[in-house]
Design a protein around this motif. Sequence first.
Motif: not given
Length: 330
Positions: A30-43
């Motif tokens: 979940i933590q990694h998913t949230e991190k990548y999710h924020s990155t994907y969101t920024a992209i």
Amino acid sequence: MAQDNKLSDVATDTAQLLQNAGEKTTQSVIQHTEKYHSTYTAIDRIIDSFWERIPYLCIALAVFIIFWILTKIFKFFIDKTLSNRSYTRQNLVLVLNRVGSVLILFIGFLIALVIAIPGFTPSQLVSALGIGSVAIGFAFKDIFQNLLSGVLILLGEPFRIGDDIIVNGMEGTVEDIQIRATFLRSPDGRRLVIPNATVYTSAITVNTAYQRRRCQFVVGIGYEDDEQKAKSIILDILNNNRNVLSQPAFSVNVTALADFSVNLTVSWWVDTTETGIAASVSEIQAEVKQAFNTQKINIPYPIQELKVHQSTPDVLTVPQSQDTSNKQST
């Protein structure tokens, strides 16, 4: 029974460990998913912003192209308006074309930036240039110096394109005067690129500034020859040559009593639109030599004469010695 209880406890502990491991794995995922999710969101936001700015970028590009076309129109207008007027200086047209074109392109670039970049103002660019003015000044000192020198040369017009000049020991025909450097074509066909700062601060000899140029050479005659006759022959040659101008008047003067000859300096003027300096000098020299040969006037060259004086030895007469001794008589 005891054995069954132990097996039950082991099973319970194993289940608990598996449950704890599963919870930790789930939390990590979940933590990694949230991190990548924020990155994907920024992209995604960047991509969305880029697509939102696409129309503005196209408009900015179109504006810059319009200003580039305006520079072409400006150059065409300057050429048509000023180039055909007799009083217009050639270099003034170059200055207006180059400086005006750069100014128009710079204005178009600023407008394109304002359109393409949200919140950008020209004052921000000026502030940024002001902050880095010292570093830029040191880094581009030579460029700015050549730029200013080029503009001053074009405005002052000490020479024009097509003139034959000598600057800093280099001679050639001016091919182009750009903002950074002056281009010369040397007499042997090489291109000379001289920085404008060097051209502006150096003494310049413009060989083609005037149509009339003086030609000169020195010819020697022997001491036993008549210099007045030699002068008369040369003056007749100059008078009959169609490329020699009558005004200013040509002249032949005795300028030196050298070791081996009496030197005559021959001077005359020509129109450079009719003949060249080298061609005229070669023609007159050839005619003078032929005339001197015909009139038996010697053109001497260094000769060393060695004289050996041989003295005859004096004849020494040795007197016969007389015997004064008393001869014994027999």
